[in-house]
Enzyme design. Structure first.
Site, PDB file in Angstrom:
ATOM      1  N   GLY A  17       0.859  -1.187   0.000  1.00  0.00           N
ATOM      2  CA  GLY A  17       0.000   0.000   0.000  1.00  0.00           C
ATOM      3  C   GLY A  17       0.893   1.233   0.000  1.00  0.00           C
ATOM      4  O   GLY A  17       2.099   1.141  -0.273  1.00  0.00           O
ATOM      5  N   ALA A  19       2.303   2.964   2.294  1.00  0.00           N
ATOM      6  CA  ALA A  19       3.467   2.953   3.191  1.00  0.00           C
ATOM      7  C   ALA A  19       4.586   2.092   2.600  1.00  0.00           C
ATOM      8  O   ALA A  19       5.737   2.532   2.494  1.00  0.00           O
ATOM      9  CB  ALA A  19       3.059   2.437   4.571  1.00  0.00           C
ATOM     10  N   LYS A  39       0.640 -10.421  -0.724  1.00  0.00           N
ATOM     11  CA  LYS A  39      -0.060 -11.710  -0.824  1.00  0.00           C
ATOM     12  C   LYS A  39      -1.145 -11.681  -1.907  1.00  0.00           C
ATOM     13  O   LYS A  39      -1.672 -12.712  -2.288  1.00  0.00           O
ATOM     14  CB  LYS A  39      -0.662 -12.076   0.521  1.00  0.00           C
ATOM     15  CG  LYS A  39      -1.705 -11.124   1.032  1.00  0.00           C
ATOM     16  CD  LYS A  39      -2.153 -11.570   2.401  1.00  0.00           C
ATOM     17  CE  LYS A  39      -3.147 -10.598   2.982  1.00  0.00           C
ATOM     18  NZ  LYS A  39      -3.585 -10.983   4.322  1.00  0.00           N
ATOM     19  N   GLY A  53     -11.745   9.146   0.797  1.00  0.00           N
ATOM     20  CA  GLY A  53     -11.747  10.558   1.203  1.00  0.00           C
ATOM     21  C   GLY A  53     -10.575  11.345   0.673  1.00  0.00           C
ATOM     22  O   GLY A  53     -10.729  12.316  -0.051  1.00  0.00           O
ATOM     23  N   GLY A  54      -9.358  10.929   1.034  1.00  0.00           N
ATOM     24  CA  GLY A  54      -8.200  11.658   0.534  1.00  0.00           C
ATOM     25  C   GLY A  54      -7.039  11.654   1.499  1.00  0.00           C
ATOM     26  O   GLY A  54      -6.922  10.783   2.350  1.00  0.00           O
ATOM     27  N   GLU A 120     -13.475  17.034   6.460  1.00  0.00           N
ATOM     28  CA  GLU A 120     -13.872  15.799   7.144  1.00  0.00           C
ATOM     29  C   GLU A 120     -13.980  16.082   8.634  1.00  0.00           C
ATOM     30  O   GLU A 120     -13.470  17.106   9.125  1.00  0.00           O
ATOM     31  CB  GLU A 120     -12.876  14.673   6.873  1.00  0.00           C
ATOM     32  CG  GLU A 120     -13.097  14.032   5.503  1.00  0.00           C
ATOM     33  CD  GLU A 120     -12.223  12.822   5.254  1.00  0.00           C
ATOM     34  OE1 GLU A 120     -12.771  11.727   5.151  1.00  0.00           O
ATOM     35  OE2 GLU A 120     -10.999  12.978   5.166  1.00  0.00           O
ATOM     36  N   ASP A 227      -1.668  -9.565   9.365  1.00  0.00           N
ATOM     37  CA  ASP A 227      -0.494 -10.466   9.318  1.00  0.00           C
ATOM     38  C   ASP A 227       0.728  -9.856  10.021  1.00  0.00           C
ATOM     39  O   ASP A 227       1.460 -10.556  10.715  1.00  0.00           O
ATOM     40  CB  ASP A 227      -0.099 -10.757   7.863  1.00  0.00           C
ATOM     41  CG  ASP A 227      -1.267 -11.204   7.028  1.00  0.00           C
ATOM     42  OD1 ASP A 227      -1.606 -12.387   7.068  1.00  0.00           O
ATOM     43  OD2 ASP A 227      -1.864 -10.343   6.352  1.00  0.00           O
ATOM     44  N   HIS A 248     -15.562   3.052  11.540  1.00  0.00           N
ATOM     45  CA  HIS A 248     -16.046   4.137  10.677  1.00  0.00           C
ATOM     46  C   HIS A 248     -17.558   4.188  10.835  1.00  0.00           C
ATOM     47  O   HIS A 248     -18.220   3.150  10.820  1.00  0.00           O
ATOM     48  CB  HIS A 248     -15.666   3.848   9.219  1.00  0.00           C
ATOM     49  CG  HIS A 248     -15.777   5.049   8.338  1.00  0.00           C
ATOM     50  ND1 HIS A 248     -16.998   5.582   7.975  1.00  0.00           N
ATOM     51  CD2 HIS A 248     -14.844   5.837   7.762  1.00  0.00           C
ATOM     52  CE1 HIS A 248     -16.798   6.646   7.201  1.00  0.00           C
ATOM     53  NE2 HIS A 248     -15.495   6.817   7.063  1.00  0.00           N
ATOM     54  N   ARG A 294     -14.985  10.858  14.975  1.00  0.00           N
ATOM     55  CA  ARG A 294     -15.507   9.621  14.409  1.00  0.00           C
ATOM     56  C   ARG A 294     -16.055   8.639  15.456  1.00  0.00           C
ATOM     57  O   ARG A 294     -17.093   8.036  15.269  1.00  0.00           O
ATOM     58  CB  ARG A 294     -14.348   8.967  13.666  1.00  0.00           C
ATOM     59  CG  ARG A 294     -14.759   8.118  12.543  1.00  0.00           C
ATOM     60  CD  ARG A 294     -13.520   7.695  11.811  1.00  0.00           C
ATOM     61  NE  ARG A 294     -13.359   8.460  10.600  1.00  0.00           N
ATOM     62  CZ  ARG A 294     -12.448   8.174   9.681  1.00  0.00           C
ATOM     63  NH1 ARG A 294     -11.633   7.164   9.857  1.00  0.00           N
ATOM     64  NH2 ARG A 294     -12.361   8.882   8.586  1.00  0.00           N
ATOM     65  N   HIS A 355     -12.628  -0.174  11.012  1.00  0.00           N
ATOM     66  CA  HIS A 355     -12.020   0.597   9.934  1.00  0.00           C
ATOM     67  C   HIS A 355     -10.510   0.719  10.059  1.00  0.00           C
ATOM     68  O   HIS A 355      -9.790   0.600   9.065  1.00  0.00           O
ATOM     69  CB  HIS A 355     -12.652   1.994   9.952  1.00  0.00           C
ATOM     70  CG  HIS A 355     -12.259   2.877   8.821  1.00  0.00           C
ATOM     71  ND1 HIS A 355     -12.462   2.536   7.501  1.00  0.00           N
ATOM     72  CD2 HIS A 355     -11.680   4.107   8.810  1.00  0.00           C
ATOM     73  CE1 HIS A 355     -12.012   3.520   6.733  1.00  0.00           C
ATOM     74  NE2 HIS A 355     -11.524   4.469   7.485  1.00  0.00           N
ATOM     75  N   ARG A 390      -7.991   7.991  15.517  1.00  0.00           N
ATOM     76  CA  ARG A 390      -7.317   8.663  14.393  1.00  0.00           C
ATOM     77  C   ARG A 390      -8.181   9.765  13.771  1.00  0.00           C
ATOM     78  O   ARG A 390      -9.392   9.591  13.570  1.00  0.00           O
ATOM     79  CB  ARG A 390      -6.987   7.615  13.316  1.00  0.00           C
ATOM     80  CG  ARG A 390      -6.274   8.160  12.109  1.00  0.00           C
ATOM     81  CD  ARG A 390      -5.958   7.039  11.141  1.00  0.00           C
ATOM     82  NE  ARG A 390      -7.151   6.421  10.624  1.00  0.00           N
ATOM     83  CZ  ARG A 390      -7.774   6.807   9.518  1.00  0.00           C
ATOM     84  NH1 ARG A 390      -7.306   7.791   8.789  1.00  0.00           N
ATOM     85  NH2 ARG A 390      -8.870   6.199   9.125  1.00  0.00           N
ATOM     86  N   LEU A 396      -3.155   7.893   5.089  1.00  0.00           N
ATOM     87  CA  LEU A 396      -2.321   7.869   3.874  1.00  0.00           C
ATOM     88  C   LEU A 396      -1.078   8.734   4.102  1.00  0.00           C
ATOM     89  O   LEU A 396       0.023   8.379   3.688  1.00  0.00           O
ATOM     90  CB  LEU A 396      -3.096   8.391   2.654  1.00  0.00           C
ATOM     91  CG  LEU A 396      -4.262   7.537   2.127  1.00  0.00           C
ATOM     92  CD1 LEU A 396      -4.856   8.176   0.874  1.00  0.00           C
ATOM     93  CD2 LEU A 396      -3.859   6.113   1.838  1.00  0.00           C
TER      94      LEU A 396
HETATM   95  C1  SIN Z   1     -13.298   8.271   4.538  1.00  0.00           C
HETATM   96  O1  SIN Z   1     -13.244   8.632   3.368  1.00  0.00           O
HETATM   97  O2  SIN Z   1     -14.263   8.474   5.261  1.00  0.00           O
HETATM   98  C2  SIN Z   1     -12.150   7.532   5.115  1.00  0.00           C
HETATM   99  C3  SIN Z   1     -11.067   8.447   5.421  1.00  0.00           C
HETATM  100  C4  SIN Z   1     -10.198   7.902   6.507  1.00  0.00           C
HETATM  101  O3  SIN Z   1     -10.513   6.881   7.096  1.00  0.00           O
HETATM  102  O4  SIN Z   1      -9.190   8.530   6.811  1.00  0.00           O
END
Ligand code: SIN
Length: 524
Positions: A17, A19, A39, A53-54, A120, A227, A248, A294, A355, A390, A396
């Site tokens: 991904g 990272a 995998k 989201g971004g 957000e 894993d 989430h 959240r 999430h 978080r 990301l």
């Molecule tokens: C979302 O688009 O709601 C997820 C964004 C996130 O989990 O950072």
């Protein structure tokens, strides 16, 4: 693809991904020999790919101090200040240099010379860069394209990491017992041939993502088993904060949708949560309403569902949108339509879903774990950025910043002093009978893990529920270890063994922490 039984690299990256890909790209640029394993049969398949989201940057009238405050407020104050500082001060530069200049990622613009910043929950400014609602897909694709250009990078799809190789644990040579424990690579299963290969590396970077799929309902793809937590734990690295599992608030409620996420940016653009009877309710819980942190929105939904004995609530975008929904959220629009819901005409039925894991392999500001030569980056790691909960769209960015930092550190401290070879370590053990495993057994074991975690170690926890989870999981672990000892090795068996261990790590951590905070919410 090479059939060699053992391979050697300067850096082994497990997971691909944002990272893992950032770590691999930085290492590739510095000329190190890199092997990346995933995998999945498609290199792009990862949690990152599904991020809607971004990624956090800094918006207009915005500055690092403000971002830091939002991260710490969301994390309930137990964040690692040094890590938060790094993310807030280096994040924007990493986005600009790597994603915008280097990978040329076409983030959405509000005008030809101005990036568009989304909103957000928990953010005091609009500062989320996005590509409509498919940000992760483009980011991931661009990274893989870039990595393919480097001849010093070997990308191995369909390779499942089974165990980290550690000295002295896996060593055949008695003199190695005097050495400080360290990681020298991993045993990796070639999914196609069913053979386990040994990958030796001077440094290993875990970037295996999270563990949402140990819960019955999750927004994560099926591969997010955890894993990396399981392998690092077995290797003796420190794992912390596993009780902080973030749920989430809004995944699509539909039997076949597999936890499809309805991005928080939908609420950021004005959508409101409503009961089945059409009444808004968030104002009764927090003055920030739909943009409350959240964990609070999740619990409010949970409470409304429990009080009305309902399996979902509604997210109403159409009544509030002052823009073309199809253009701003094309992926969400299309996917909901596939399940018979037209979001331009009706509200979306939603439920919370597991999430993100805020804890993980404890690392320092360079991604170094407590085990020498083992690094961890992205969701599998715990830098302390996220604290107990978080802040949206920081994951990301954390993967990008720490992936890059880890490889920068390795490149500048590179010391290939000792090289190991196959004859130094124990051969992988293949059981004599090696029977094919019955999928019905694996499925049932997964159902047990997932329902136990959802009901007893989920959104709202009590000591009694957690104790029950611990007892059930301990017994199941014992059964799984015993039952699958003699079966033919395959990715499903590896996944199940990792999954049960991760479920235990979460449950034991939750039981060991009597303080209800953030995403670890205790009723009693
Ligand atoms: C979302 O688009 O709601 C997820 C964004 C996130 O989990 O950072």
């Amino acid at each position: 693809m090479s059939e060699e039984k053992s391979l050697t690299a300067d850096i082994l990256v497990i997971g691909c991904g944002i990272a893992g890909a950032s770590a691999a790209l930085e290492a590739a640029k510095s000329g190190l020999r890199v092997i990346v394993v995933t995998k999945n049969s498609k290199l792009e398949e990862s949690n990152t790919y599904y991020a809607q989201g971004g990624i956090v940057s800094l918006g207009h009238d915005d500055y690092p101090e403000l971002l830091k405050e939002d991260i710490v407020q969301s994390g309930d104050g137990i964040n690692n200040p040094a890590a938060v500082d790094i993310l807030a001060s280096e994040g924007k530069k990493a986005v600009d240099d790597i994603l915008i200049k280097d990978l040329k990622i076409p983030f959405a613009r509000s005008a030809p010379d101005s990036l568009d910043y989304a909103q957000e929950a928990g953010h005091s400014r609009r500062r989320i860069l996005h590509i409509k609602d498919t940000t992760g897909k483009t980011v991931e694709e661009r990274f893989i394209q870039a990595l393919k250009k480097y001849s010093n990078v070997k990308l191995l799809a369909d390779h499942t990491a089974v165990d980290l190789l550690t000295i002295p644990h896996h060593s055949k040579n008695p003199t190695f017992y005097y050495e400080e424990p360290h990681c020298v690579g991993a045993y990796v299963l070639d999914n196609e041939s069913g053979r386990v290969r040994t990958i030796f590396a001077h440094y290993t970077i875990l970037a295996t993502g999270g563990c949402g799929t140990v819960y019955l309902y999750t927004s994560n793809p099926r591969g997010a088993i955890g894993d990396g937590y399981a392998m690092a734990y077995r290797a003796g690295a420190r794992i912390v904060n596993m009780e902080y599992i973030q749920f989430h608030p809004t995944s699509l409620f539909h039997r076949d949708a597999g936890g499809f996420l309805i991005s928080e940016t939908v609420r950021g653009e004005g959508a409101r949560l409503k009961t089945k009877e059409g009444k808004t309710f968030m104002e009764n819980y927090n003055k920030k309403r739909e943009l409350a942190p959240r964990d609070e929105v999740t619990r409010a939904i949970y409470e409304e569902m429990t009080n009305s004995n309902s399996s979902y609530v509604y997210l109403d975008l159409v009544s509030y949108a002052k823009f073309d929904i199809r253009k701003r959220f094309p992926n969400i629009y299309r996917t909901c339509l596939e399940y018979g819901i037209d979001i331009t005409k009706e509200p979306i039925p939603v439920v919370p879903a597991a999430h993100y894991c805020c804890g993980g392999v404890l690392v320092d500001e360079w991604g170094k774990s407590s085990l020498r030569s083992l690094f961890a980056v992205g969701e599998v790691s715990c830098t302390g950025v996220h604290g107990a909960n978080r802040l949206a769209s920081t994951s990301l960015l954390e993967g990008l910043v720490w992936g890059t930092r880890a490889s920068k550190y390795i490149a500048s401290h590179f010391n290939p002093a000792v090289s190991y070879k196959s004859s130094d370590i124990h051969e992988w053990y293949y059981p004599e009978k090696g029977e094919e495993v019955d999928p019905a057994l694996i499925n049932q074991d997964w159902i047990s893990i997932r329902s136990t975690m959802w009901n007893y170690a989920g959104i709202i926890r009590t000591k009694k529920r957690l104790e029950r989870a611990r007892a059930d999981l301990d017994y199941l672990r014992h059964r799984i270890e015993k039952f699958y000892k003699e079966v033919k090795m395959d990715a499903k068996v590896v996944g199940l063994k990792h999954g049960i261990l991760v479920a235990q790590l979460i449950t034991y951590a939750a039981l060991g922490n009597p303080v209800s905070l953030g995403s670890h919410y205790l009723l009693d």
